[in-house]
Structure formats: C-alpha cells, structure tokens
Motif scaffolding. Structure first.
Motif, PDB file in Angstrom:
ATOM      1  N   THR A 207       0.832  -1.212   0.000  1.00 30.05           N
ATOM      2  CA  THR A 207       0.000   0.000   0.000  1.00 30.05           C
ATOM      3  C   THR A 207       0.862   1.257   0.000  1.00 30.05           C
ATOM      4  N   ARG A 208       2.153   1.096   0.239  1.00 36.69           N
ATOM      5  CA  ARG A 208       3.081   2.236   0.203  1.00 36.69           C
ATOM      6  C   ARG A 208       4.217   1.927  -0.758  1.00 36.69           C
ATOM      7  N   ILE A 223       2.462   8.663  -3.028  1.00 38.23           N
ATOM      8  CA  ILE A 223       1.223   8.537  -2.244  1.00 38.23           C
ATOM      9  C   ILE A 223       0.018   8.762  -3.153  1.00 38.23           C
ATOM     10  N   LYS A 224       0.143   9.781  -4.027  1.00 39.36           N
ATOM     11  CA  LYS A 224      -0.951  10.098  -4.954  1.00 39.36           C
ATOM     12  C   LYS A 224      -1.202   8.931  -5.925  1.00 39.36           C
ATOM     13  N   CYS A 226      -0.612   5.808  -5.429  1.00 36.80           N
ATOM     14  CA  CYS A 226      -1.231   4.705  -4.677  1.00 36.80           C
ATOM     15  C   CYS A 226      -2.721   4.970  -4.458  1.00 36.80           C
ATOM     16  N   GLU A 227      -3.038   6.218  -4.070  1.00 37.72           N
ATOM     17  CA  GLU A 227      -4.437   6.576  -3.791  1.00 37.72           C
ATOM     18  C   GLU A 227      -5.314   6.466  -5.030  1.00 37.72           C
ATOM     19  N   GLN A 228      -4.731   6.802  -6.186  1.00 42.63           N
ATOM     20  CA  GLN A 228      -5.517   6.832  -7.428  1.00 42.63           C
ATOM     21  C   GLN A 228      -5.523   5.486  -8.160  1.00 42.63           C
ATOM     22  N   SER A 231      -3.442   0.192  -5.686  1.00 45.94           N
ATOM     23  CA  SER A 231      -2.479   0.018  -4.591  1.00 45.94           C
ATOM     24  C   SER A 231      -3.140   0.288  -3.244  1.00 45.94           C
ATOM     25  N   ALA A 232      -3.974   1.342  -3.184  1.00 40.49           N
ATOM     26  CA  ALA A 232      -4.633   1.688  -1.922  1.00 40.49           C
ATOM     27  C   ALA A 232      -5.733   0.689  -1.579  1.00 40.49           C
ATOM     28  N   SER A 233      -6.585   0.353  -2.574  1.00 35.14           N
ATOM     29  CA  SER A 233      -7.753  -0.495  -2.281  1.00 35.14           C
ATOM     30  C   SER A 233      -7.408  -1.975  -2.176  1.00 35.14           C
TER      31      SER A 233
END
Length: 396
Positions: A207-208, A223-224, A226-228, A231-233
């Motif tokens: 996730t990072r 970070i951006k 990953c969020e978009q 990677s984040a979900s």
C-alpha cells in the motif's frame, strides 16, 4: 561481454540487460545489494539468484552508436580490441542501431529501425519465439505511451517496454558520465530463461511505494499514485504484462500506465486476461499459482522488520502449452476469442512467482541507515491476500 537489452522486461524504469542466456544485470544500488547479501534462507526460492557484480563500460563509436560492455574490471583502453569481436551487425544489432534524434519539431521522437533478418537472429538467440516477428518492424518511442485519446498499441511482436527503458538509460548514462567511467551492475538469475514464450505479470506490491529516503516531493507523488490506483484499495497494482496469444502468435502487452488506471474490477479482468491465451482460459495454471502465492505469504508473515517498498512480484508461466493441456482446436471455434472459454487439462503447468526490485527494501541490520520497523510488512501481506482471493474467485 557485450550487453543486450533484455527483451522480456515488462515493467520498471531501469534498463535490465541480458548478460548471458541465464543471467541478467541491472545498475547496482547499494541497498539492493545489501538485501541480496543477507537474504533469509526461506526467501531464496522466491527471489532471483544473486550472482555477483560486474563492471560495465559505456562505449561510443565514431557513428555515435552506444554500446555497453561488461567485464571483471575492464579498462577503457582495452575496449578497442573488442571492436573486431563485436563487428558483426547481426549479433550486435541492439547496440548498432542509430540513436539519431530527428531534427524536426520538438514533438517528434527518436526513430530506431531494425531489419528483419537481424532481429530474427537476435530473437533466435534469446528465445524460440522467433515466429513472433513481423517483417517490417519500426519501433517508435512515442507509440509505447498512449496517444491523446488514451489508445495504446496492444499487440506486439516483442515487448517495447524494455527497449524504451534501454534507450532512456543509455541516453542518461551518456549525458551524465564520460566514456571512461566504470559502472557497477548486479548480476542476477534470468528467471524466464527456461520458458519458450514467457508470459509475465509484473505487480507492484503493498500500500506504500516510497522508500524511507524519498524526498517530500517524491513521497507525495508516490502517495498520490497509490491513492488513485488499486495500490490503496487492494495493496497491489499492475506494472506491466506480456501474455502470449496462441491465436495470433503475438504477445499482448500492457504497461504501467494501463495498470495505474484500473479499478478493482478492471484489475480482476486484467488478471483473467493474463491467464487467457486468445483461445481459452488457462485454468490449469490457477491452482499452482495460488499454492505458490500462499507459500510466499507464509514466508513474508515470518519476516520481521522487512519493508519491501516499491518492490515487484512477477508471476510467470510458459505461453506454449503442453500437449495434454490443449483441447482440440475445433472445440473452440464457435466461441468468440474474447470470451476465453475454460480449457480442460489437469496437469500442473510450470509456473513461477518471484519477488524483484529491492532498491528501497529496508530491514534490521541493513547497511543503509533507515527506520527500523517491527513485525512483518502488512501492506505487502494485504496485497498478497487480495491477489490470492481474486485468483480463487476466478478459479471458482
């Protein structure tokens, strides 16, 4: 040794080079070297074998062609003697192409051309997949990236991503350093050398993505991303892919820009596509891949203090099916290719799962001064668990 671009590189931004049939090399990063030198025994079956370090020297001939030559500790003046050995253009075709930048408008890109016979020779040496070639090959660097409408060339006779990285890497090296500089490269096992038509999925895990040494600007950028993306979900996103299409004899290629845009459902569909050879879904691969991912998961859970930031996971199998796994072709003729009907066959095909890219991996006792973490890498574990779950769903 004259280094060639590694034609099966599907992701990453650093150029992977082919050292010999079973060995690839990449620019040395001390943190990655530290990881390989103190690799836990349990992880060795899941990483490429580390084979040592080699000195690499950039050579430019009077036509402006750039060549990379590796040796134990090669002195620049001794390189001249290699000229005769590397004079045969069919062998050195990857290096003897003109890096001629077009003189037109800024929007025009470098155009590199190779002739069919020379390419066939190189492919013959690197894999039996020489039938993959179109006779008129032009490699335009801008065709790799999407056009204004977001379209991307899908079918390729070779994976353009590695050549894209190689060209950029050579240009960077030649602009930053003079010819006398010796660069250190890591020698690693070529994990796809045993496959005739290597189908490769490159997954960015966790996730990072930013390492402890990242600048604030780089950190924010990662970070951006990953969020978009997934990677984040999901804790995993697609970074590159090539899958052999038995119906056309070409590789279907996807790059990291494609992977970044996928929703969780799009990720699932692409994973399914990775197991589809144009005629049917390779259901024979699901169980062995899942078993290997589960084995990796149990190893990662036991590795305290390790953080595999920005590392990738490769899932690999051979696009050439064993005879007993292939159903008679006429069974499939009435199905649309895109439907990918499931294929019969119970034999486990050869699959492989390997972790790669450890330039930002940290662990207790690492030579590089970074934060020391406790416990296992939960972001990586989260990604692995989701990956297993999605593959189990496809299997069901």
């Amino acid at each position: 040794v004259l280094l060639e671009p590694f034609v099966h590189q599907v992701g990453g931004h650093m150029s992977m080079m082919k050292y010999d049939e079973h060995t690839v090399c990449k620019p040395l990063v001390s943190q990655e070297l530290s990881f390989y030198e103190s690799l836990p025994l349990a992880m060795r079956q899941f990483t490429p074998q580390y084979k040592g370090i080699v000195s690499v020297h950039l050579k430019k001939d009077n036509l402006g062609n750039l060549t990379l030559i590796a040796g134990p500790s090669l002195q620049p003046e001794s390189c001249g003697r290699l000229d005769n050995a590397i004079g045969d253009s069919s062998v050195t075709i990857w290096h003897k192409c003109k890096w001629a930048t077009s003189t037109g408008t800024g929007s025009e890109h470098t155009l590199v051309k190779w002739s069919h016979t020379q390419l066939t020779k190189t492919f013959k040496d690197s894999c039996p997949g020489k039938m993959l070639l179109r006779t008129d090959l032009q490699y335009r660097t801008d065709s790799l990236l999407e056009d204004a409408n977001g379209n991307q060339p899908e079918r390729n006779s070779y994976n353009p991503w590695g050549l894209h990285c190689h060209r950029q890497h050579l240009n960077r090296m030649s602009s930053k350093h003079n010819e006398n500089k010796l660069h250190q490269f890591l020698l690693l096992e070529n994990v796809v050398s045993k496959y005739n038509y290597p189908c490769i999925l490159d997954l960015k895990m966790g996730t990072r993505q930013h390492g402890d040494d990242a600048s604030e600007e780089k950190k924010a950028r990662h970070i951006k991303k990953c969020e978009q993306s997934t990677s984040a979900s999901l804790g995993v996103r697609i970074c590159g892919m090539q899958v052999y299409q038995a119906d056309t004899g070409h590789f279907l290629c996807k790059d990291k820009y494609y992977g970044r845009k996928l929703s969780p459902e799009g990720f699932r569909q692409t994973l399914r596509q990775f197991l589809c050879n144009g005629n049917h879904l390779r259901t024979d691969l699901l169980e062995p891949i899942i078993l290997r991912l589960k084995a990796l998961l149990s190893v990662i859970r036991k590795q305290s203090s390790y953080r595999f930031y920005s590392s990738s996971l490769l899932i690999i199998y051979d696009g050439q099916e064993h005879k007993e796994n292939t159903a008679p072709l006429d069974n499939h003729l009435h199905f649309q290719k895109t439907n990918c009907t499931t294929s019969p066959g119970t034999n486990h095909s050869r699959v492989d799962v390997r972790m790669i890219d450890f330039a930002h991996t940290t662990f207790k006792g690492s030579k590089c001064n970074h934060t020391t973490y406790d416990g296992p890498d939960h972001g990586y574990i989260f990604g692995l668990e989701n990956l297993i779950k999605i593959l189990q769903n496809i299997s069901e």
